[in-house]
Design a protein around this motif. Structure first.
Motif, short mmCIF file in Angstrom:
data_model
loop_
_atom_site.label_atom_id
_atom_site.label_comp_id
_atom_site.label_asym_id
_atom_site.label_seq_id
_atom_site.Cartn_x
_atom_site.Cartn_y
_atom_site.Cartn_z
N CYS A 188 7.61 -2.03 -8.66
CA CYS A 188 6.41 -2.53 -8.30
C CYS A 188 5.40 -1.55 -7.19
CB CYS A 188 6.37 -4.13 -7.58
SG CYS A 188 7.62 -4.29 -6.34
N ASN A 189 6.07 -0.63 -7.04
CA ASN A 189 5.65 0.56 -6.03
C ASN A 189 5.35 1.77 -6.67
OD1 ASN A 189 5.01 -0.87 -3.22
ND2 ASN A 189 6.95 -1.60 -3.98
N GLU A 190 4.15 2.30 -6.77
CA GLU A 190 4.11 3.87 -7.44
C GLU A 190 4.83 4.80 -6.42
OE1 GLU A 190 2.88 4.72 -10.32
OE2 GLU A 190 2.68 2.58 -10.90
N TYR A 191 5.23 5.89 -7.04
CA TYR A 191 5.64 7.01 -6.08
C TYR A 191 4.49 7.99 -5.83
CZ TYR A 191 10.63 6.28 -7.62
OH TYR A 191 11.78 5.84 -7.58
N ALA A 192 4.38 8.17 -4.62
CA ALA A 192 3.41 9.21 -4.37
C ALA A 192 4.09 10.66 -3.72
CB ALA A 192 2.51 8.76 -2.85
N ALA A 193 3.37 11.70 -4.13
CA ALA A 193 4.10 12.73 -3.97
C ALA A 193 3.73 13.67 -2.65
CB ALA A 193 3.61 13.79 -5.11
N PHE A 194 4.80 14.22 -1.75
CA PHE A 194 4.51 14.89 -0.50
C PHE A 194 5.30 16.30 -0.68
CE2 PHE A 194 4.27 10.23 0.23
CZ PHE A 194 3.16 10.23 0.90
N SER A 195 4.33 17.26 -0.34
CA SER A 195 4.83 18.64 -0.54
C SER A 195 5.33 19.14 0.81
CB SER A 195 4.08 19.88 -1.52
OG SER A 195 2.74 19.74 -0.67
N VAL A 196 5.97 20.14 0.93
CA VAL A 196 6.25 20.69 2.37
C VAL A 196 5.34 21.21 3.02
CG1 VAL A 196 7.72 22.33 3.30
CG2 VAL A 196 8.98 20.96 1.57
N ARG A 241 10.03 21.56 -3.93
CA ARG A 241 9.94 21.28 -2.52
C ARG A 241 8.83 20.03 -2.55
NH1 ARG A 241 12.16 26.20 -3.41
NH2 ARG A 241 12.69 27.57 -1.74
N ILE A 242 9.14 19.12 -3.36
CA ILE A 242 8.12 18.02 -3.39
C ILE A 242 9.13 16.80 -3.51
CG2 ILE A 242 6.66 16.58 -4.62
CD1 ILE A 242 5.26 19.22 -5.90
N MET A 243 8.71 15.74 -2.14
CA MET A 243 9.49 14.50 -2.35
C MET A 243 8.57 13.43 -2.84
SD MET A 243 11.54 12.59 0.82
CE MET A 243 9.90 12.75 1.89
N HIS A 244 8.75 12.83 -3.85
CA HIS A 244 7.81 11.73 -4.41
C HIS A 244 8.42 10.37 -3.63
CE1 HIS A 244 6.53 14.09 -7.78
NE2 HIS A 244 7.72 14.72 -7.63
N VAL A 245 7.56 9.49 -3.04
CA VAL A 245 8.21 8.44 -2.39
C VAL A 245 7.36 6.90 -2.67
CG1 VAL A 245 8.21 7.32 -0.02
CG2 VAL A 245 8.55 9.78 -0.40
N ALA A 246 8.15 6.07 -3.16
CA ALA A 246 7.75 4.62 -3.40
C ALA A 246 7.83 3.62 -2.09
CB ALA A 246 8.29 3.80 -4.44
N SER A 273 0.98 -1.18 -0.06
CA SER A 273 -0.02 0.04 -0.04
C SER A 273 0.83 1.27 0.06
CB SER A 273 -1.00 0.01 1.16
OG SER A 273 -0.28 -0.19 2.45
N PRO A 274 0.15 2.43 -0.33
CA PRO A 274 1.12 3.61 -0.47
C PRO A 274 1.68 3.64 0.96
CG PRO A 274 -1.17 4.04 -1.26
CD PRO A 274 -1.19 2.61 -0.60
N ILE A 275 2.60 4.57 1.15
CA ILE A 275 3.36 4.86 2.53
C ILE A 275 2.55 5.60 3.38
CG2 ILE A 275 4.69 6.99 1.45
CD1 ILE A 275 7.01 5.32 3.21
N PRO A 276 2.34 5.18 4.71
CA PRO A 276 1.67 6.06 5.64
C PRO A 276 2.36 7.47 5.71
CG PRO A 276 2.37 3.91 6.65
CD PRO A 276 3.12 3.81 5.22
#
Ligand SMILES: [Zn+2]
Length: 369
Positions: free
Chosen positions: A361-369, A350-355, A2-5
Motif C-alpha cells: 500500500c506504499n509506492e517505491y520512490a527512487a533515490f540516487s547517490v 546506485r539507486i535505492m527505491h524506498v516504500a 506519504s512518501p518518505i522524507p
C-alpha cells in the motif's frame, strides 16, 4: 502514507549531524520514547536504559570517533542529551539482548512472543531482467518507528557518498548504497552467545562502516571485526555482481553465497557455529519467509524485473507475520511490529527505491547517490 522524507547533508560529521538533528527533532524525541516503552515492556526501565546508553556512548566514542562526533551533532541539533542519541544508536544491542532473554524464557514456557523480523534477498546479474545486481529488504520493526524514518543522502570529501534509509536519530543508516556501488541490507539474528562481550562496536556503526567502504573486501571488514556484542546478518553486494551474506554472532562469522543466482535470508541462522539460534523460538514465521521469498523470485529466474521484486515484497502468506507485515492488533501497542519500510537497491545504477511502509500500500520512490 506519504512518501518518505528525504534529507541531503554534506560537510564534516558534526555539521551533518546538526542538520539531521535539527530537521528531525520531534521524530527523534518520539523514537526515544518508543524505545523506552519497548525496553520497559521487556523489563528494562527508563533509568536503567539511560545507564546502559551512557556506557554505549563511551563504547561508540572509542570504536569510531567520527561516528560519535556525528551523534553529538544530532544531539545538539535535536536538543537532546547525548545519552538519548546513544540509546537510539545502540538500540539494536539493547533490544536484541532483551529479545534473546525473552526467547529463552518463551522456549521453556511454550509461549509465542512477537519479535522483529526482516526478509532480505540478493540477485546476481544473471537472474535479473536488466542484468544488474540487486538487493532487497522488507524492514519489519516497531510500529511506533513507522513514519519516523527518512532517506539520508551524504556527500563528503574524505569517503564515498551514499544514500541510506535510517531512523530519525540514528547516524549510521541501515539499508543503502554508496557511490562505489557497495550496498547493504540486513536481518536481526539472536544467539545464545549474545551479550557475552558487552559494549563492542554496535550494529549501526558497522552498517555505516560498510557504506564507508570503496570495495567489497573493505566492506566485509565491518561485520567481520570481532568481538561483537550481538548477532546480526549482513547481506552485502557490489555493482558488477558480487553478493556475499555474512552471518555473525559474538565470536563467529560465516559466509553464505547465492544459489543459482539468488540468496534470501530472514531471522534465523542458516549456518553452524553460532550457538543456539533463538528468534525462531518466539517467531517461527522466519523459517517460512526465507524459502517463500526464494520461491517467489525463482519463478522468474533470468528475467526478474522490478515488478517481480515488488510483487514478492508484497506477499502476505502467513499474515500478519508474512513477508509484507502488518500490525497484529492482538499484541500490546509497545510490542507491535510491521513492515516500517521496504527497499529495492539497484547496485549498478546506485539507486535505492524506498516504500514508506508495507509495499502493498506504499509506492517505491527512487533515490540516487
Ligand atoms: Zn501488505
Amino acid at each position: 502514507m506519504s512518501p518518505i522524507p528525504f534529507l541531503a547533508v554534506k560537510g564534516g560529521p558534526h555539521e551533518r549531524g546538526l542538520a539531521h538533528g535539527h530537521r528531525f527533532a520531534s521524530e527523534i524525541a518520539d523514537n526515544i520514547e518508543t524505545y523506552l516503552r519497548r525496553f520497559a515492556a521487556s523489563g528494562l526501565d527508563r533509568a536503567s536504559a539511560f545507564v546502559e546508553a551512557e556506557r554505549w556512548l563511551g563504547a561508540i566514542a572509542s570504536a569510531n570517533p567520527a561516528y560519535a562526533e556525528e551523534m553529538r551533532g544530532i544531539a545538539q541539533g535535536a536538543g537532546q542529551r547525548e545519552e538519548g542519541i546513544a540509546l537510539l544508536n545502540a538500540r539494536y544491542e539493547l533490544a536484541f539482548t532483551l529479545f534473546g532473554k525473552e526467547a529463552v524464557r518463551a522456549a521453556h514456557g511454550r509461549e509465542l512472543a512477537p519479535a522483529d523480523g526482516c526478509t532480505t534477498f540478493g540477485l546476481l546479474p544473471q537472474v535479473s531482467a536488466d542484468g544488474h545486481a540487486w538487493l532487497g529488504q522488507n524492514w519489519d520493526w516497531l510500529e511506533g518507528v513507522h513514519g519516523r524514518t527518512f532517506v539520508l543522502r551524504v556527500e563528503r570529501a574524505d569517503k564515498p557518498g551514499f544514500v541510506c534509509l535510517t531512523e530519525a536519530g540514528i547516524a549510521g543508516g541501515k539499508m543503502g548504497v554508496n557511490e562505489c556501488g557497495i550496498g547493504l541490507v540486513e536481518n536481526g539474528l539472536a544467539s545464545s552467545a549474545d551479550g557475552r562481550h558487552p559494549y563492542c562496536k554496535p550494529f549501526h556503526v558497522r552498517c555505516r562502516e560498510v557504506l564507508d567502504a570503496q570495495t567489497l573486501d573493505e566492506a566485509m571488514l565491518a561485520p567481520f571485526e570481532a568481538p561483537r556484542t550481538c548477532s546480526a546478518n549482513f547481506l552485502l553486494g557490489a555493482s558488477g555482481g558480487e553478493i556475499v551474506d555474512i552471518e555473525t554472532s559474538p565470536d563467529h562469522a560465516s559466509g553464505l553465497h547465492a544459489q543459482d543466482g539468488i540468496i534470501t535470508h530472514s531471522n534465523h541462522f542458516l549456518s553452524e557455529g553460532h550457538g543456539e539460534s533463538l528468534l525462531e523460538k518466539i517467531a517461527p514465521n522466519t523459517l517460512a519467509r526465507v524459502d517463500r521469498m526464494r520461491a517467489l523470485l525463482a519463478k522468474h529466474r533470468g528475467a526478474v524485473s522490478f515488478e517481480h521484486m515488488r510483487s514478492a515484497a508484497t506477499d502476505h502468506s502467513g499474515a500478519p507475520y508474512g513477508i509484507c507485515r502488518h500490525p497484529d492488533p492482538k499484541q500490546p501497542v509497545a510490542r507491535r511490529t510491521m513492515t516500517v519500510g521496504a527497499v529495492l537497491v539497484d547496485l549498478d545504477a546506485r539507486i535505492m527505491h524506498v516504500a514508506n511502509g508495507p509495499p502493498c500500500c506504499n509506492e517505491y520512490a527512487a533515490f540516487s547517490v
